[in-house]
Write a protein that holds these residues in place. Sequence first.
Motif, short mmCIF file in Angstrom:
data_model
loop_
_atom_site.label_atom_id
_atom_site.label_comp_id
_atom_site.label_asym_id
_atom_site.label_seq_id
_atom_site.Cartn_x
_atom_site.Cartn_y
_atom_site.Cartn_z
N ILE A 112 0.84 -1.20 0.00
CA ILE A 112 0.00 0.00 0.00
C ILE A 112 0.87 1.25 0.00
CG2 ILE A 112 -1.56 1.38 1.47
CD1 ILE A 112 -3.02 -0.78 0.00
N ASN A 113 1.92 1.24 0.81
CA ASN A 113 2.77 2.42 0.92
C ASN A 113 3.67 2.60 -0.30
OD1 ASN A 113 2.33 3.94 3.52
ND2 ASN A 113 2.30 1.81 4.19
N VAL A 114 4.16 1.52 -0.86
CA VAL A 114 4.94 1.62 -2.10
C VAL A 114 4.06 2.22 -3.20
CG1 VAL A 114 6.01 0.26 -3.95
CG2 VAL A 114 6.64 -0.16 -1.57
N LEU A 115 2.82 1.78 -3.28
CA LEU A 115 1.88 2.32 -4.27
C LEU A 115 1.66 3.82 -4.03
CD1 LEU A 115 -0.25 2.00 -6.55
CD2 LEU A 115 -1.90 1.52 -4.73
N ALA A 116 1.38 4.19 -2.80
CA ALA A 116 1.11 5.60 -2.48
C ALA A 116 2.29 6.49 -2.84
CB ALA A 116 0.75 5.75 -1.00
N TYR A 117 3.49 6.07 -2.48
CA TYR A 117 4.67 6.89 -2.76
C TYR A 117 5.06 6.84 -4.23
CZ TYR A 117 5.29 8.12 2.11
OH TYR A 117 5.11 8.65 3.36
N ALA A 118 4.83 5.73 -4.91
CA ALA A 118 5.11 5.66 -6.35
C ALA A 118 4.21 6.62 -7.11
CB ALA A 118 4.90 4.22 -6.85
N VAL A 119 2.93 6.66 -6.77
CA VAL A 119 2.02 7.61 -7.42
C VAL A 119 2.46 9.05 -7.12
CG1 VAL A 119 -0.36 8.46 -7.45
CG2 VAL A 119 0.08 6.00 -7.51
N LEU A 120 2.83 9.31 -5.88
CA LEU A 120 3.29 10.65 -5.52
C LEU A 120 4.52 11.04 -6.34
CD1 LEU A 120 3.23 13.17 -3.70
CD2 LEU A 120 4.69 11.90 -2.10
N LEU A 121 5.51 10.16 -6.42
CA LEU A 121 6.72 10.47 -7.19
C LEU A 121 6.40 10.68 -8.66
CD1 LEU A 121 9.29 8.03 -5.56
CD2 LEU A 121 9.23 10.53 -5.38
N ARG A 122 5.49 9.90 -9.19
CA ARG A 122 5.09 10.07 -10.59
C ARG A 122 4.44 11.44 -10.79
NH1 ARG A 122 2.79 5.81 -14.72
NH2 ARG A 122 2.08 7.26 -16.31
N ARG A 123 3.56 11.82 -9.87
CA ARG A 123 2.91 13.14 -9.97
C ARG A 123 3.94 14.26 -9.88
NH1 ARG A 123 -2.47 12.83 -6.13
NH2 ARG A 123 -3.67 11.47 -7.49
N LEU A 124 4.88 14.11 -8.98
CA LEU A 124 5.90 15.15 -8.81
C LEU A 124 6.79 15.29 -10.04
CD1 LEU A 124 6.99 14.58 -5.09
CD2 LEU A 124 5.65 16.49 -6.00
N THR A 125 7.19 14.17 -10.64
CA THR A 125 8.06 14.23 -11.81
C THR A 125 7.30 14.74 -13.01
OG1 THR A 125 7.68 11.89 -12.28
CG2 THR A 125 9.65 12.45 -11.01
N ARG A 126 6.03 14.43 -13.15
CA ARG A 126 5.23 14.98 -14.24
C ARG A 126 5.01 16.47 -14.07
NH1 ARG A 126 0.32 10.89 -15.78
NH2 ARG A 126 1.60 9.37 -16.85
N GLY A 127 4.78 16.88 -12.84
CA GLY A 127 4.55 18.30 -12.56
C GLY A 127 5.78 19.15 -12.86
N ARG A 128 6.95 18.62 -12.61
CA ARG A 128 8.20 19.35 -12.85
C ARG A 128 8.56 19.35 -14.33
NH1 ARG A 128 11.56 17.20 -7.70
NH2 ARG A 128 10.44 18.43 -6.18
N GLY A 129 8.13 18.28 -15.03
CA GLY A 129 8.45 18.17 -16.45
C GLY A 129 7.61 19.08 -17.32
N SER A 130 6.51 19.59 -16.79
CA SER A 130 5.60 20.43 -17.61
C SER A 130 6.07 21.84 -17.69
CB SER A 130 4.19 20.42 -17.00
OG SER A 130 3.72 19.10 -16.90
#
Length: 130
Positions: A112-130
Amino acid sequence: MFYYLRVYFRLLANAVVVVHALFILFVVWGGFLVWRRRWVAAIHVPCAVWGVMIEYRGWICPLTPLENALRARAGEAGYGGGFVEHYLVPAIYPSGLTPRIQVMLGTFVLAINVLAYAVLLRRLTRGRGS
Protein backbone atom coordinates in the motif's frame (compact mmCIF):
# COMPACT_ATOMS: atom_id res chain seq x y z
CA MET A 1 -11.22 6.97 46.02
CA PHE A 2 -9.72 3.64 44.92
CA TYR A 3 -12.66 3.14 42.56
CA TYR A 4 -11.89 6.43 40.78
CA LEU A 5 -8.26 5.43 40.25
CA ARG A 6 -9.39 2.17 38.65
CA VAL A 7 -11.73 4.07 36.35
CA TYR A 8 -8.93 6.51 35.51
CA PHE A 9 -6.53 3.70 34.56
CA ARG A 10 -9.25 1.96 32.54
CA LEU A 11 -9.84 5.19 30.61
CA LEU A 12 -6.11 5.57 30.02
CA ALA A 13 -5.91 1.97 28.75
CA ASN A 14 -8.83 2.63 26.39
CA ALA A 15 -7.11 5.81 25.18
CA VAL A 16 -4.00 3.75 24.39
CA VAL A 17 -6.19 1.40 22.32
CA VAL A 18 -7.56 4.36 20.36
CA VAL A 19 -4.08 5.81 19.80
CA HIS A 20 -2.84 2.37 18.77
CA ALA A 21 -5.67 1.95 16.25
CA LEU A 22 -5.07 5.44 14.83
CA PHE A 23 -1.35 4.70 14.57
CA ILE A 24 -2.09 1.53 12.61
CA LEU A 25 -4.41 3.44 10.26
CA PHE A 26 -1.68 6.05 9.78
CA VAL A 27 0.92 3.36 9.08
CA VAL A 28 -1.29 1.70 6.46
CA TRP A 29 -2.89 4.72 4.79
CA GLY A 30 -0.60 7.65 5.68
CA GLY A 31 1.20 7.46 2.34
CA PHE A 32 -1.95 8.80 0.72
CA LEU A 33 -2.06 11.68 3.20
CA VAL A 34 1.38 12.64 1.91
CA TRP A 35 -0.22 13.42 -1.44
CA ARG A 36 -1.80 16.50 0.17
CA ARG A 37 0.70 17.28 2.91
CA ARG A 38 4.22 16.44 1.76
CA TRP A 39 5.77 17.19 5.19
CA VAL A 40 3.83 14.23 6.64
CA ALA A 41 6.30 11.92 4.85
CA ALA A 42 8.96 12.81 7.43
CA ILE A 43 6.70 11.30 10.09
CA HIS A 44 5.01 8.60 8.04
CA VAL A 45 8.04 6.85 6.53
CA PRO A 46 9.60 5.91 9.91
CA CYS A 47 6.17 4.87 11.22
CA ALA A 48 5.52 2.71 8.15
CA VAL A 49 8.95 1.09 8.43
CA TRP A 50 8.23 0.39 12.12
CA GLY A 51 4.83 -1.12 11.28
CA VAL A 52 6.26 -3.39 8.61
CA MET A 53 9.11 -4.48 10.89
CA ILE A 54 6.67 -5.27 13.72
CA GLU A 55 4.88 -7.68 11.40
CA TYR A 56 7.93 -9.15 9.67
CA ARG A 57 9.91 -9.70 12.87
CA GLY A 58 6.99 -10.71 15.12
CA TRP A 59 7.79 -7.95 17.60
CA ILE A 60 5.32 -6.54 20.13
CA CYS A 61 4.57 -2.83 19.84
CA PRO A 62 5.43 -0.94 23.06
CA LEU A 63 1.85 0.33 23.24
CA THR A 64 0.64 -3.20 24.00
CA PRO A 65 2.57 -3.60 27.29
CA LEU A 66 1.54 -0.04 28.19
CA GLU A 67 -2.12 -0.90 27.70
CA ASN A 68 -1.73 -4.12 29.68
CA ALA A 69 0.01 -2.29 32.55
CA LEU A 70 -2.78 0.29 32.67
CA ARG A 71 -5.41 -2.46 32.63
CA ALA A 72 -3.61 -4.20 35.50
CA ARG A 73 -3.61 -0.93 37.47
CA ALA A 74 -7.35 -0.73 36.77
CA GLY A 75 -7.80 -4.20 38.22
CA GLU A 76 -8.48 -5.79 34.84
CA ALA A 77 -6.70 -8.65 33.17
CA GLY A 78 -4.28 -7.79 30.39
CA TYR A 79 -3.71 -10.04 27.40
CA GLY A 80 -0.83 -11.88 25.81
CA GLY A 81 0.48 -11.20 22.34
CA GLY A 82 0.18 -7.94 20.46
CA PHE A 83 -2.50 -5.42 19.58
CA VAL A 84 -3.08 -6.88 16.12
CA GLU A 85 -3.30 -10.39 17.54
CA HIS A 86 -5.71 -9.36 20.30
CA TYR A 87 -8.04 -6.89 18.56
CA LEU A 88 -7.77 -7.36 14.80
CA VAL A 89 -6.90 -10.99 14.22
CA PRO A 90 -10.03 -12.39 15.91
CA ALA A 91 -12.11 -10.32 13.51
CA ILE A 92 -10.02 -11.01 10.41
CA TYR A 93 -8.36 -14.36 11.11
CA PRO A 94 -10.34 -16.24 13.76
CA SER A 95 -7.86 -19.12 13.88
CA GLY A 96 -5.10 -16.90 15.28
CA LEU A 97 -2.02 -15.04 14.20
CA THR A 98 0.69 -17.11 12.58
CA PRO A 99 4.09 -15.96 11.32
CA ARG A 100 2.81 -16.38 7.77
CA ILE A 101 -0.17 -14.11 8.43
CA GLN A 102 2.14 -11.55 10.02
CA VAL A 103 4.31 -11.55 6.89
CA MET A 104 1.18 -11.16 4.77
CA LEU A 105 0.04 -8.19 6.87
CA GLY A 106 3.48 -6.62 6.66
CA THR A 107 3.57 -7.15 2.90
CA PHE A 108 0.12 -5.57 2.58
CA VAL A 109 1.28 -2.49 4.50
CA LEU A 110 4.45 -2.33 2.42
CA ALA A 111 2.56 -2.68 -0.89
CA ILE A 112 0.00 0.00 0.00
CA ASN A 113 2.77 2.42 0.92
CA VAL A 114 4.94 1.62 -2.10
CA LEU A 115 1.88 2.32 -4.27
CA ALA A 116 1.11 5.60 -2.48
CA TYR A 117 4.67 6.89 -2.76
CA ALA A 118 5.11 5.66 -6.35
CA VAL A 119 2.02 7.61 -7.42
CA LEU A 120 3.29 10.65 -5.52
CA LEU A 121 6.72 10.47 -7.19
CA ARG A 122 5.09 10.07 -10.59
CA ARG A 123 2.91 13.14 -9.97
CA LEU A 124 5.90 15.15 -8.81
CA THR A 125 8.06 14.23 -11.81
CA ARG A 126 5.23 14.98 -14.24
CA GLY A 127 4.55 18.30 -12.56
CA ARG A 128 8.20 19.35 -12.85
CA GLY A 129 8.45 18.17 -16.45
CA SER A 130 5.60 20.43 -17.61
